[in-house]
Write a protein that holds these residues in place. Structure first.
Motif, mmCIF file in Angstrom:
data_model
loop_
_atom_site.group_PDB
_atom_site.id
_atom_site.type_symbol
_atom_site.label_atom_id
_atom_site.label_comp_id
_atom_site.label_asym_id
_atom_site.label_seq_id
_atom_site.Cartn_x
_atom_site.Cartn_y
_atom_site.Cartn_z
ATOM 1 N N LYS A 1 -5.600 0.858 -13.862
ATOM 2 C CA LYS A 1 -6.224 -0.450 -14.083
ATOM 3 C C LYS A 1 -5.511 -1.571 -13.338
ATOM 4 C CE LYS A 1 -8.014 -3.428 -17.763
ATOM 5 N NZ LYS A 1 -7.531 -4.664 -17.142
ATOM 6 N N PRO A 2 -4.179 -1.717 -13.444
ATOM 7 C CA PRO A 2 -3.541 -2.811 -12.681
ATOM 8 C C PRO A 2 -3.683 -2.645 -11.180
ATOM 9 C CG PRO A 2 -1.892 -1.381 -13.681
ATOM 10 C CD PRO A 2 -3.198 -0.987 -14.263
ATOM 11 N N LEU A 3 -3.691 -1.394 -10.696
ATOM 12 C CA LEU A 3 -3.865 -1.182 -9.259
ATOM 13 C C LEU A 3 -5.281 -1.539 -8.825
ATOM 14 C CD1 LEU A 3 -1.934 2.188 -8.849
ATOM 15 C CD2 LEU A 3 -1.096 -0.130 -8.487
ATOM 16 N N ASP A 4 -6.278 -1.146 -9.629
ATOM 17 C CA ASP A 4 -7.656 -1.508 -9.294
ATOM 18 C C ASP A 4 -7.838 -3.020 -9.309
ATOM 19 O OD1 ASP A 4 -8.197 1.128 -9.045
ATOM 20 O OD2 ASP A 4 -9.212 1.337 -10.978
ATOM 21 N N ASP A 5 -7.233 -3.688 -10.299
ATOM 22 C CA ASP A 5 -7.331 -5.142 -10.359
ATOM 23 C C ASP A 5 -6.704 -5.781 -9.121
ATOM 24 O OD1 ASP A 5 -6.753 -5.254 -13.959
ATOM 25 O OD2 ASP A 5 -8.566 -4.855 -12.781
ATOM 26 N N ALA A 6 -5.590 -5.194 -8.684
ATOM 27 C CA ALA A 6 -4.935 -5.743 -7.494
ATOM 28 C C ALA A 6 -5.804 -5.578 -6.251
ATOM 29 C CB ALA A 6 -3.580 -5.072 -7.295
ATOM 30 N N PHE A 7 -6.425 -4.394 -6.097
ATOM 31 C CA PHE A 7 -7.305 -4.176 -4.952
ATOM 32 C C PHE A 7 -8.526 -5.092 -5.021
ATOM 33 C CE2 PHE A 7 -5.106 -0.016 -4.492
ATOM 34 C CZ PHE A 7 -4.800 -0.119 -3.138
ATOM 35 N N ILE B 1 0.826 -1.205 0.000
ATOM 36 C CA ILE B 1 0.000 0.000 0.000
ATOM 37 C C ILE B 1 0.861 1.256 0.000
ATOM 38 C CG2 ILE B 1 -1.845 1.224 1.200
ATOM 39 C CD1 ILE B 1 -2.666 -1.424 -0.017
ATOM 40 N N ASP B 2 1.970 1.242 0.746
ATOM 41 C CA ASP B 2 2.826 2.428 0.793
ATOM 42 C C ASP B 2 3.442 2.727 -0.565
ATOM 43 O OD1 ASP B 2 5.811 0.822 2.161
ATOM 44 O OD2 ASP B 2 4.223 0.094 0.808
ATOM 45 N N ALA B 3 3.850 1.687 -1.294
ATOM 46 C CA ALA B 3 4.418 1.902 -2.626
ATOM 47 C C ALA B 3 3.364 2.420 -3.592
ATOM 48 C CB ALA B 3 5.025 0.599 -3.146
ATOM 49 N N ARG C 1 -11.394 0.504 -2.275
ATOM 50 C CA ARG C 1 -9.990 0.902 -2.355
ATOM 51 C C ARG C 1 -9.692 1.959 -1.307
ATOM 52 N NH1 ARG C 1 -11.699 0.984 -7.568
ATOM 53 N NH2 ARG C 1 -11.790 3.259 -7.519
ATOM 54 N N PRO C 2 -8.454 2.039 -0.866
ATOM 55 C CA PRO C 2 -8.089 3.066 0.130
ATOM 56 C C PRO C 2 -8.304 4.452 -0.453
ATOM 57 C CG PRO C 2 -6.393 1.367 -0.012
ATOM 58 C CD PRO C 2 -7.353 1.103 -1.120
ATOM 59 N N GLY C 3 -8.885 5.310 0.346
ATOM 60 C CA GLY C 3 -9.086 6.691 -0.086
ATOM 61 C C GLY C 3 -10.422 6.958 -0.725
ATOM 62 N N ASP C 4 -11.250 5.861 -0.954
ATOM 63 C CA ASP C 4 -12.571 6.064 -1.544
ATOM 64 C C ASP C 4 -13.469 6.775 -0.544
ATOM 65 O OD1 ASP C 4 -12.858 3.049 -3.564
ATOM 66 O OD2 ASP C 4 -11.723 4.917 -3.788
ATOM 67 N N ARG C 5 -14.298 7.702 -1.042
ATOM 68 C CA ARG C 5 -15.193 8.476 -0.187
ATOM 69 C C ARG C 5 -16.468 7.695 0.072
ATOM 70 N NH1 ARG C 5 -15.434 14.469 -2.502
ATOM 71 N NH2 ARG C 5 -17.051 14.511 -0.924
ATOM 72 N N LYS C 6 -17.084 7.943 1.215
ATOM 73 C CA LYS C 6 -18.291 7.219 1.569
ATOM 74 C C LYS C 6 -19.475 7.626 0.723
ATOM 75 C CE LYS C 6 -16.908 6.546 6.389
ATOM 76 N NZ LYS C 6 -17.281 6.757 7.799
ATOM 77 N N ASP C 7 -19.439 8.816 0.177
ATOM 78 C CA ASP C 7 -20.572 9.264 -0.642
ATOM 79 C C ASP C 7 -20.378 8.927 -2.103
ATOM 80 O OD1 ASP C 7 -19.516 12.758 -0.687
ATOM 81 O OD2 ASP C 7 -18.488 10.895 -1.171
ATOM 82 N N GLY C 8 -19.451 7.999 -2.417
ATOM 83 C CA GLY C 8 -19.276 7.583 -3.807
ATOM 84 C C GLY C 8 -18.629 8.627 -4.668
ATOM 85 N N GLY C 9 -17.965 9.614 -4.071
ATOM 86 C CA GLY C 9 -17.307 10.630 -4.883
ATOM 87 C C GLY C 9 -18.245 11.681 -5.431
ATOM 88 N N ARG C 10 -19.499 11.694 -4.902
ATOM 89 C CA ARG C 10 -20.448 12.654 -5.455
ATOM 90 C C ARG C 10 -20.520 13.949 -4.649
ATOM 91 N NH1 ARG C 10 -25.571 9.016 -5.388
ATOM 92 N NH2 ARG C 10 -24.399 8.130 -3.656
ATOM 93 N N GLY C 11 -19.860 13.974 -3.499
ATOM 94 C CA GLY C 11 -19.749 15.229 -2.782
ATOM 95 C C GLY C 11 -20.821 15.396 -1.727
#
Length: 883
Positions: free
Chosen positions: A570-576, A537-539, A689-699
């Protein structure tokens, strides 16, 4: 005694204080001019009356004009404001009169804004700003209606031509398209009724309603004749005793079906005989001239009547042109009976003007009045130079037509010529203005080029790439807005501009190239991190920070940058996602695909398979199935079956659909719902994924909209009622794998279709050149392969040119094709192209190369083929068939 003598003068001075000193706060008793001006400014802040201002200005200007300037400016401002209010009231009344007028005068409404601005009215203030918006909207509605009327007229002409082309083919083909053609005609009539029923129809220009009526009448006449001829043909095909149709092609087809030989009636239009020289000059015609006139007109008249009887007559046909030529040569020497007979024949052939020799002087007088009216026009309706130039050309052409077959009238000609010459002075001044504007535009463009060069030298070592990109875009916009110049001058300046811009863009392009290399390296690192057995995750965070820093420093094209970002994540999302799958439990349920997602994935795979096949029809069919799968509703599940969509986004969509289906009821805010049968709200699905917002990114606003207001409505709509907006119909939300699969499949399909279209276009051109080289019309591409720009008559002319023996020189035709396609001409032909352009300027009434490129291609195909001509023809057709 000495003290008393010193006090008395001061008290006497104070007793002689100015009467306005108390009003102005001691301005008149101030010792210096600066103090006096300061006190005047303080007094003006109290908003004194106009009478007080006038009194103070009158007294103060006698002793200190500098201090009185502020008072005078305040008086001028008050006077100017009063004048603007008066002007605003006057122009508001004019606007109200224009809006209330029936019919609405669009020309006067368009001139209202210009005249009001000239008069000094404040158009940006109420109520003039509101009137301005209303007038602009009404004018736009009228102009849109007029444009639609012109489009309808052109559509009617195209439908009539389509019906006429069907009369040259087999009657069975015409019967096959009868239903579709009838639907098109009915749709046109409905659209014409919509135009005439519009509320603004009474306000359109007077020339548009007659045009629409004429087009409607002509289309109805052609359609009725086509239907009756087709019905007669069907009856003749079913019954041998039935009469033959009047359409020659259909009649020959029926004869062949009955076992009879076809009858080809070829009418050869004889050329009018050259007029003999008149022995009596301009006097009474001789008997030889009369006999020659009767013979020439009689021969042309018989040919015209024969063509009309055969049903092939139309305006502008060869027989009509031969008749016009005979009238021009012999029209002065025939009697009125012959004139009447020729007039009726021309009307029957479709010529609306006919031959009105007896009205020649009346037509000439009308033309003189029109020429004199070009300058004697009401205020605000003065014509521009281009309009006057076009009108003069039209008037002179009409004068030539009026002179055909009628005696000359030198008195009217003199008046007409003088009026035209007087109006042409306006055209000359317009030409001078154009030349001046062109000179200014040239100087402006040259200055811009020098500015770009200086800017490039100044910022060659700059590292602020965003500001550099913004400045380069501004340079491009300024170049496009630098005024109109001639094509020759533009061809000279454009390379200089491109060279200067290339030098200015060189540092930015080098930085973008280096940034692309760094981003591709980071994409490789992301791929390596995503394929590693354990996800660091740090990398990942450090790599994402490097990407964001790179994106903020060096800007790229938005679409290209988005593709790079998708490839990076895409590769990072696939990994998560893989990590979430490995967790099991609720994480496994969160990534399960619903039935709708699986259908979309299957449809996406079908699109990819169609792309690999290289068949355009299969690709279009697969895309249609994919779109249907995306918009389809999800299948209903039973009570005992698990829900397919368990993500928070799916729950939000279900809640939104329920809200639309049934009005929301007031909700009581409680800490927990303990009513029987109620379930606690499910916790948010884990595995994101880490950092995703609870409101789905809609604000924040989206979360507020989901919670609702106090009474079930959005808090922003409280007290105003709920506002309903039309939303685009779309299917349920897709999971990330399904969304990416369908997006990639659509992009690949569009790219494959573009490649197939380009390949088909190149094959058609290659086949055309092969047919030209082999002189074989059978090898000519079909009309469908050539595209919609090539009509059936044009392809027929190409086929005839290819099949005939080589003849003529195609040099001029090739030059016209290169002008029409706007492509470069070989260096050895540039002088010939410039000479041809100068000749075309003198041929005012000749059609432009863009209108005759089909005939020019036929001319080239009719000549001998060589490698240079074939290459030039191919280059021109690449652009012409694509436009």
């Amino acid at each position: 005694m000495s003290d008393a003598s010193e006090v008395n003068p001061a008290s006497a001075k104070n007793s002689e204080q100015h009467p306005l000193d108390a009003l102005t706060g001691g301005a008149f008793s101030a010792e210096t001019s600066g103090d006096r001006a300061a006190r005047i400014r303080d007094w003006l802040a109290t908003q004194p009356t106009v009478e007080q201002l006038q009194d103070v200005h009158k007294e103060l200007s006698k002793g200190d004009k500098s201090a009185a300037r502020a008072v005078r400016e305040r008086l001028d401002e008050i006077r100017r404001t009063a004048n603007q209010e008066k002007i605003s009231v006057e122009w508001a009344e004019k606007a109200e009169a224009l809006l209330a007028a029936v019919p609405f005068d669009a020309a006067a409404a368009a001139a209202w804004q210009r005249d009001a601005a000239k008069a000094g009215a404040a158009l940006s203030r109420e109520p003039l700003s509101q009137f301005k918006a209303q007038l602009v909207e009404r004018v736009k509605a009228v102009e849109d209606l007029q444009h639609r009327t012109q489009v309808q007229r052109e559509v009617a002409l195209l439908l009539a031509q389509r019906i006429e082309v069907l009369s040259t083919k087999s009657w069975k083909d015409a019967k096959a398209v009868l239903e579709a053609l009838g639907a098109d005609v009915a749709r046109w009539q409905e659209q014409a009724k919509e135009l005439t029923g519009d509320a603004s129809w009474s306000s359109v220009d007077g020339r548009f309603p007659p045009q629409l009526e004429a087009a409607s009448a002509q289309l109805a006449l052609v359609w009725d004749a086509f239907q009756s001829a087709l019905a007669l043909t069907e009856a003749a095909a079913a019954d041998e005793a039935a009469p033959l149709p009047t359409v020659p092609v259909w009649a020959d087809e029926i004869r062949v079906a009955r076992g009879l030989p076809p009858e080809a009636a070829a009418v050869e239009v004889a050329k009018p005989a050259a007029p003999r020289a008149a022995a009596g000059g301009r006097g009474k015609p001789t008997s030889e001239q009369v006999e020659a006139a009767k013979a020439g007109l009689g021969q042309a008249l018989e040919a015209l009547k024969a063509e009309t009887a055969a049903g092939n007559s139309k305006a502008g046909s060869e027989a009509v042109q031969a008749m016009r030529a005979a009238i021009k040569t012999h029209g002065r020497f025939v009697d009125e009976a012959t004139v009447s007979e020729v007039h009726d024949a021309l009307l029957a052939a479709g010529e609306a003007d006919g031959w009105q020799r007896q009205l020649a002087d009346k037509l000439r007088e009308d033309l003189v009045a029109k020429a004199e009216a070009l300058l004697n026009r009401p205020d605000g309706q003065v014509l521009g130079g281009r309009k006057i130039q076009e009108t003069l050309r039209s008037l002179r052409e009409q004068w030539k037509q009026a002179d055909q077959g009628a005696a000359a009238n030198h008195a009217l000609w003199k008046k007409f010529d003088e009026a035209c010459n007087a109006a042409y002075k306006v055209v000359e001044s317009w030409h001078d203005k154009i030349r001046q504007d062109s000179t200014q535009a040239k100087a402006q463009r040259l200055a811009l080029i020098e500015e770009i060069k200086a800017w490039a030298a100044e910022h060659s070592a700059s590292q602020d790439w965003k500001n550099m990109l913004r400045a380069l875009r501004q340079f491009g916009e300024r170049w496009r807005e630098s005024g109109h110049i001639g094509e020759k001058l533009f061809a000279e300046l454009q390379p200089l501009f491109k060279q200067a811009m290339a030098a200015a863009e060189a540092p930015l392009q080098a930085a973008q190239k280096a940034s692309l290399e760094r981003r591709h390296a980071m994409i490789d690192e992301a791929t390596a991190l995503g394929t590693a057995p354990s996800l660091r995750i740090d990398a990942v965070k450090a790599l994402q920070q490097r990407w964001q820093a790179e994106a903020q420093v060096v800007p790229l094209d938005r679409k290209h940058e988005q593709k790079l970002w998708d490839a990076f994540r895409k590769p990072l999302d696939d990994a998560f996602n893989r990590k979430s799958v490995e967790r099991g439990g609720r994480s496994q349920a969160a990534v399960e695909l619903s039935e709708h997602d699986r259908r979309v994935l299957d449809a996406s795979k079908a699109v990819e398979a169609a792309n690999a096949s290289g068949d355009a029809q299969k690709i279009h069919a697969a895309l249609a199935e994919l779109e249907a799968a995306i918009k389809a509703q999800p299948a209903k599940t039973g009570d005992n079956q698990p829900q397919a969509q368990t993500e928070p986004a799916a729950e939000a969509d279900a809640a939104e659909a329920a809200a639309v289906a049934k009005p929301a009821r007031p909700v009581v805010a409680v800490r927990g719902d303990d009513r029987p049968g109620m379930k606690k709200e499910a916790a948010a699905a884990v595995g994101g994924r880490p950092g995703d917002r609870k409101d789905g990114g809609r604000g924040r606003d989206a979360a507020r909209g989901e919670r609702g207001g106090r009474d079930g409505r959005d808090s922003r709509d409280a007290g105003r009622g709920r506002r309903e907006f039309a939303r685009e119909e779309r299917g349920p939300r897709l999971a990330d794998p399904a969304f990416r699969a369908q997006r990639d499949a659509v992009e690949h399909a569009q790219e494959a279709l573009r490649k197939l279209a380009a390949q088909a276009h190149g094959e058609a051109l290659t086949q055309l050149l092969g047919a030209w080289q082999a002189r074989d019309a059978a090898q000519l591409p079909s009309a469908q392969q050539l595209g919609g720009k090539v009509t059936a008559p044009v392809r027929t002319s190409w086929s005839g040119a290819v099949a005939a023996a080589p003849k003529g020189n195609a040099a001029e035709a090739l030059l016209r094709l290169e002008m029409a396609a706007d492509v470069h001409t070989p260096a050895d032909q540039l002088a010939a192209r410039r000479a041809l352009q100068l000749q075309m300027l003198t041929r005012r009434n000749d059609p432009a190369p863009q209108q005759t490129w089909g005939q020019d291609v036929a001319t080239v195909l009719g000549s001998a083929i060589d490698e240079a001509s074939a290459r030039r023809l191919q280059t021109a057709l690449k652009q012409l068939l694509r436009k």
